[in-house]
Design a protein around this motif. Sequence first.
Motif: not given
Length: 443
Positions: A179-184
């Motif tokens: 999830r964090a990867k997609q946002i970054m």
Amino acid sequence: MNIIVIGAGYVGLVTGTCFAELGNQVTCIEVNEPKVNNLKKGILPIYEPNLLPMVTSNVEAGRLHFVTSFAAVAVDPDVIFIAVGTPSGEDGAANIAYVEEAARHIGDFIREDCVVVDKSTVPVGMADQVKALIQQALDKRQLSLTFDVVSNPEFLREGAAIEDFMCPDRVIVGLQSDRAKQIMLNLYTPILRSPERIYFMNVKDAEMTKYAANAMLATRISFMNEMSVLCERMGVDIENVRMGIGSDSRIGHAFLYPGCGYGGSCFPKDVRALMNMAESHGVDAMILKAVEKRNQIQKTVLPQKLATIFGEDLSGVLVGVWGLAFKPGTDDMREASSLVLIEEVIRRGGRVQAYDPEAMGVARQLLPEKWFKSGQLVFAANQYDALQDVDVLALVTEWKSFCYPDLTRMKGVMRRHLILDGRNQYNPAHMREAGFDYAGIGR
Ligand SMILES: NC(=O)c1ccc[n+]([C@@H]2O[C@H](COP(=O)([O-])OP(=O)(O)OC[C@H]3O[C@@H](n4cnc5c(N)ncnc54)[C@H](O)[C@@H]3O)[C@@H](O)[C@H]2O)c1
């Protein structure tokens, strides 16, 4: 995306402004109220090329806001950047108090799931502490939220901060969830010239990458400074050696410049913080200790050269100083070599007449008022006024306007035609032909 940036200093202001420029809604939270009031009026706390028009246009477009606390934030953020300072503590360790405070504020404030991104340079393992502090605050509020703590260290160079941010060599992201990867990825895709320029890794690896990068660059500088001392003793010109080794593709030219020591807000403190981390893990950081020690000695090279020429007692000697900032393109005076030079000259009874295109305002706040009152230290209106009646010019910061000065005008105002070139900006032969005595670093 809705973004909050905590801390509107060098990194926070550049980060917030650049993300606003890319169309995001950004709110910078800055505890220093006068700073916020000034920012709202379009007065920046730092000098950084091209930053002012970008701040102004984004404020006018309603994409960039400055507030003093979370209470004034209007929207729930998708991403919160922590960009507060991590200065050196007394033992050299990074002072993490501001980061901890920011984490507590985040825990007190958030109402929705979000990603917390640590942009400050923090000791390895700090993201876990940030996570724990946010969780504690959420527990107190009996709130269950999903949030990631990501490490995304900043690599901008002061003086070229916007360019570096908008066209990064690489973006380092330490994280644990998709999830964090997609946002970054969404956040950085507009500025990534190719997808390979974003490196995802574990959080601790990212935290360490920042320290290792700065330590590596500082090491190259200290290595060259050490070589310059040796070259000077042996009648070798370090500048030829620099070109000779820099042209080796395995070595490259960057950060190979000998000089009167590195300063700034990052290298000195980050090398010390890494030394401290090494010590607390039982590692003898021999190389880092040498890098730090060489740099401290290197900052005294110009005062030492003055002593060789004029003797230890500098009474009656007037030193013209060109450049105060730790590097050109900024007004940042943190750990600047000029501070060591000025203090040494005055301690030994001499006087200083200095000029810097941007840093005199900041320097004025830092240096003791009594020096200005007594006339031991004068700031000049321009670079030539700084040379009026001086016995020597010491070049400390290689601002562009110092690169090709009017030598005739200089000779007309200087009492003695002597140049100490702390950044090897001038060609020694040209200077001697023009009638100057010249000494550089390692030549
Ligand atoms: N300056 C650089 O070139 C650079 C480059 C890369 C990384 N870094 C790292 O980035 C971090 C920030 O550095 P900087 O140079 O921008 O520092 P800075 O001192 O210029 O700015 C930090 C700002 O944070 C504010 N602040 C502190 N606590 C706060 C809080 N609880 N809430 C809101 N604001 C708060 C301070 O008032 C200050 O304005 C450091 O860890 C530094 O090592 C700096």
